[in-house]
Design an enzyme around this catalytic site. Sequence first.
Site, PDB file in Angstrom:
ATOM      1  N   ALA A 110       0.873  -1.187   0.000  1.00  0.00           N
ATOM      2  CA  ALA A 110       0.000   0.000   0.000  1.00  0.00           C
ATOM      3  C   ALA A 110       0.907   1.234   0.000  1.00  0.00           C
ATOM      4  CB  ALA A 110      -0.974  -0.008   1.177  1.00  0.00           C
ATOM      5  N   HIS A 159       3.129   4.573  -0.562  1.00  0.00           N
ATOM      6  CA  HIS A 159       2.863   6.013  -0.699  1.00  0.00           C
ATOM      7  C   HIS A 159       4.213   6.727  -0.767  1.00  0.00           C
ATOM      8  CE1 HIS A 159       3.955   6.045   3.494  1.00  0.00           C
ATOM      9  NE2 HIS A 159       2.953   5.238   3.799  1.00  0.00           N
ATOM     10  N   GLY A 169       5.966   8.169   1.327  1.00  0.00           N
ATOM     11  CA  GLY A 169       6.905   7.852   2.412  1.00  0.00           C
ATOM     12  C   GLY A 169       7.787   6.668   2.039  1.00  0.00           C
ATOM     13  N   HIS A 170       7.142   5.610   1.544  1.00  0.00           N
ATOM     14  CA  HIS A 170       7.911   4.441   1.102  1.00  0.00           C
ATOM     15  C   HIS A 170       8.838   4.828  -0.054  1.00  0.00           C
ATOM     16  CE1 HIS A 170       4.077   2.440   2.592  1.00  0.00           C
ATOM     17  NE2 HIS A 170       5.003   1.824   3.303  1.00  0.00           N
ATOM     18  N   GLY A 197      11.900   3.952   8.117  1.00  0.00           N
ATOM     19  CA  GLY A 197      11.344   5.295   8.283  1.00  0.00           C
ATOM     20  C   GLY A 197      11.299   5.701   9.745  1.00  0.00           C
ATOM     21  N   GLN A 198      11.678   6.953  10.008  1.00  0.00           N
ATOM     22  CA  GLN A 198      11.622   7.461  11.388  1.00  0.00           C
ATOM     23  C   GLN A 198      10.197   7.581  11.891  1.00  0.00           C
ATOM     24  OE1 GLN A 198      13.865  11.108  11.451  1.00  0.00           O
ATOM     25  NE2 GLN A 198      15.758  10.066  10.876  1.00  0.00           N
ATOM     26  N   LYS A 199       9.217   7.489  10.988  1.00  0.00           N
ATOM     27  CA  LYS A 199       7.814   7.494  11.435  1.00  0.00           C
ATOM     28  C   LYS A 199       7.605   6.368  12.448  1.00  0.00           C
ATOM     29  CE  LYS A 199       3.151   6.751  10.164  1.00  0.00           C
ATOM     30  NZ  LYS A 199       3.031   5.323  10.458  1.00  0.00           N
ATOM     31  N   GLN A 217      10.485   1.178  16.045  1.00  0.00           N
ATOM     32  CA  GLN A 217      10.947   0.098  15.165  1.00  0.00           C
ATOM     33  C   GLN A 217      12.408   0.337  14.767  1.00  0.00           C
ATOM     34  OE1 GLN A 217       8.647  -2.099  11.952  1.00  0.00           O
ATOM     35  NE2 GLN A 217       9.535  -0.467  10.751  1.00  0.00           N
ATOM     36  N   SER A 262      -0.011   3.985   5.202  1.00  0.00           N
ATOM     37  CA  SER A 262      -0.930   3.145   4.426  1.00  0.00           C
ATOM     38  C   SER A 262      -2.305   3.129   5.078  1.00  0.00           C
ATOM     39  CB  SER A 262      -0.392   1.716   4.360  1.00  0.00           C
ATOM     40  OG  SER A 262       0.935   1.726   3.867  1.00  0.00           O
TER      41      SER A 262
HETATM   42  P1  AMP Z   1       5.197  -0.162   6.360  1.00  0.00           P
HETATM   43  O1  AMP Z   1       4.825  -0.558   4.967  1.00  0.00           O
HETATM   44  O2  AMP Z   1       4.174   0.687   7.041  1.00  0.00           O
HETATM   45  O3  AMP Z   1       5.680  -1.317   7.194  1.00  0.00           O
HETATM   46  O4  AMP Z   1       6.451   0.787   6.195  1.00  0.00           O
HETATM   47  C1  AMP Z   1       7.607   0.360   5.533  1.00  0.00           C
HETATM   48  C2  AMP Z   1       8.724   1.337   5.818  1.00  0.00           C
HETATM   49  O5  AMP Z   1       8.326   2.631   5.364  1.00  0.00           O
HETATM   50  C3  AMP Z   1       8.990   1.456   7.326  1.00  0.00           C
HETATM   51  O6  AMP Z   1      10.381   1.542   7.546  1.00  0.00           O
HETATM   52  C4  AMP Z   1       8.271   2.730   7.680  1.00  0.00           C
HETATM   53  O7  AMP Z   1       8.832   3.389   8.802  1.00  0.00           O
HETATM   54  C5  AMP Z   1       8.480   3.555   6.421  1.00  0.00           C
HETATM   55  N1  AMP Z   1       7.470   4.618   6.338  1.00  0.00           N
HETATM   56  C6  AMP Z   1       6.132   4.495   6.519  1.00  0.00           C
HETATM   57  N2  AMP Z   1       5.541   5.702   6.417  1.00  0.00           N
HETATM   58  C7  AMP Z   1       6.525   6.606   6.195  1.00  0.00           C
HETATM   59  C8  AMP Z   1       6.549   8.019   6.012  1.00  0.00           C
HETATM   60  N3  AMP Z   1       5.443   8.765   6.055  1.00  0.00           N
HETATM   61  N4  AMP Z   1       7.746   8.620   5.784  1.00  0.00           N
HETATM   62  C9  AMP Z   1       8.895   7.882   5.740  1.00  0.00           C
HETATM   63  N5  AMP Z   1       8.934   6.540   5.908  1.00  0.00           N
HETATM   64  C10 AMP Z   1       7.765   5.915   6.132  1.00  0.00           C
END
Ligand code: AMP
Length: 269
Positions: free
Chosen positions: A29, A31, A33-34, A145-147, A151, A185
């Site tokens: 999913a 966006h 950020g990814h 991601g620092q979000k 983690q 996501s």
């Molecule tokens: P996820 O698919 O949510 O597991 O995220 C995959 C990676 O993308 C993880 O390292 C998250 O921290 C990073 N991530 C998610 N959202 C953002 C964002 N808005 N900005 C930067 N990195 C992100």
Amino acid sequence: MRIFHYIKGVARWTKRQNDAFSFVPTMGALHAGHLSLVENARAMGKPVLVSIFVNPAQFNNAEDLDKYPRTIAQDLALLKNSGADAVFIPVTTDLYTSGLADVDIDLGGLENVFEGLHRPGHFKGVIKVLHRFFSLLSPSDVFFGQKDLQQCLVVEKLIARHFPSIHQHNIATERDPTTGLALSSRNARLSSEGLKKAGNIHKALVMVAKTENLDGARNLLNDQGIEIEYLETIALPDMLPATDTSSRKAVVFAGYVEGVRLIDNLQTH
Ligand code: AMP
């Protein structure tokens, strides 16, 4: 862009890179950020492998896992555009029957606070999947991601203990340019009104970072009908309560908007 579903195929690709490639694990999913993680990975100049895997082991809530958005066709189009070299979309049984034992990492208490406390077993599941990925693929560089601040800290411990040669990059949070809402996501599950409400999360974090007014920020969120799970100022890297002498601090938030659990944080130094 190569697409792999089985360890055997992706491992053949990783071997060909002589273990010098960047790895971006995601749950799909995708966006901006990814894509920022992919862009930062590409800037290293090494081939980039992205994984898409909604890891059942890290969900402590069956409904949350079930409702997690899945947009694989769109994800692949975005990754192709962003210049990723390969994508790994594991088959759960293949990944989890690879004969690798799970590891138990000393998280120094991180498992008992915030995400560790509110999502029992979550970090165990994160470590389970990343230990497998890192062992089977041997990336030289990994991007997070620092979000997901906690983690990042957990991954630092996994890498220090088991994969000292891997270089970890923690990338700044991508936000909605008008409201500051952290891209996630899960935002796809919000109505347009919910998205507007959720914009106040960033406002609240900025308020705490600037004024240390936790009560004011909590009131702001309550007034918007946002259910707060936690909103605290913590010291890094242990996430214990911040004191006047803490040199690195962050404000961390988790809560619910329209029944969707969102997290965010702001580092304040
Ligand atoms: P996820 O698919 O949510 O597991 O995220 C995959 C990676 O993308 C993880 O390292 C998250 O921290 C990073 N991530 C998610 N959202 C953002 C964002 N808005 N900005 C930067 N990195 C992100």
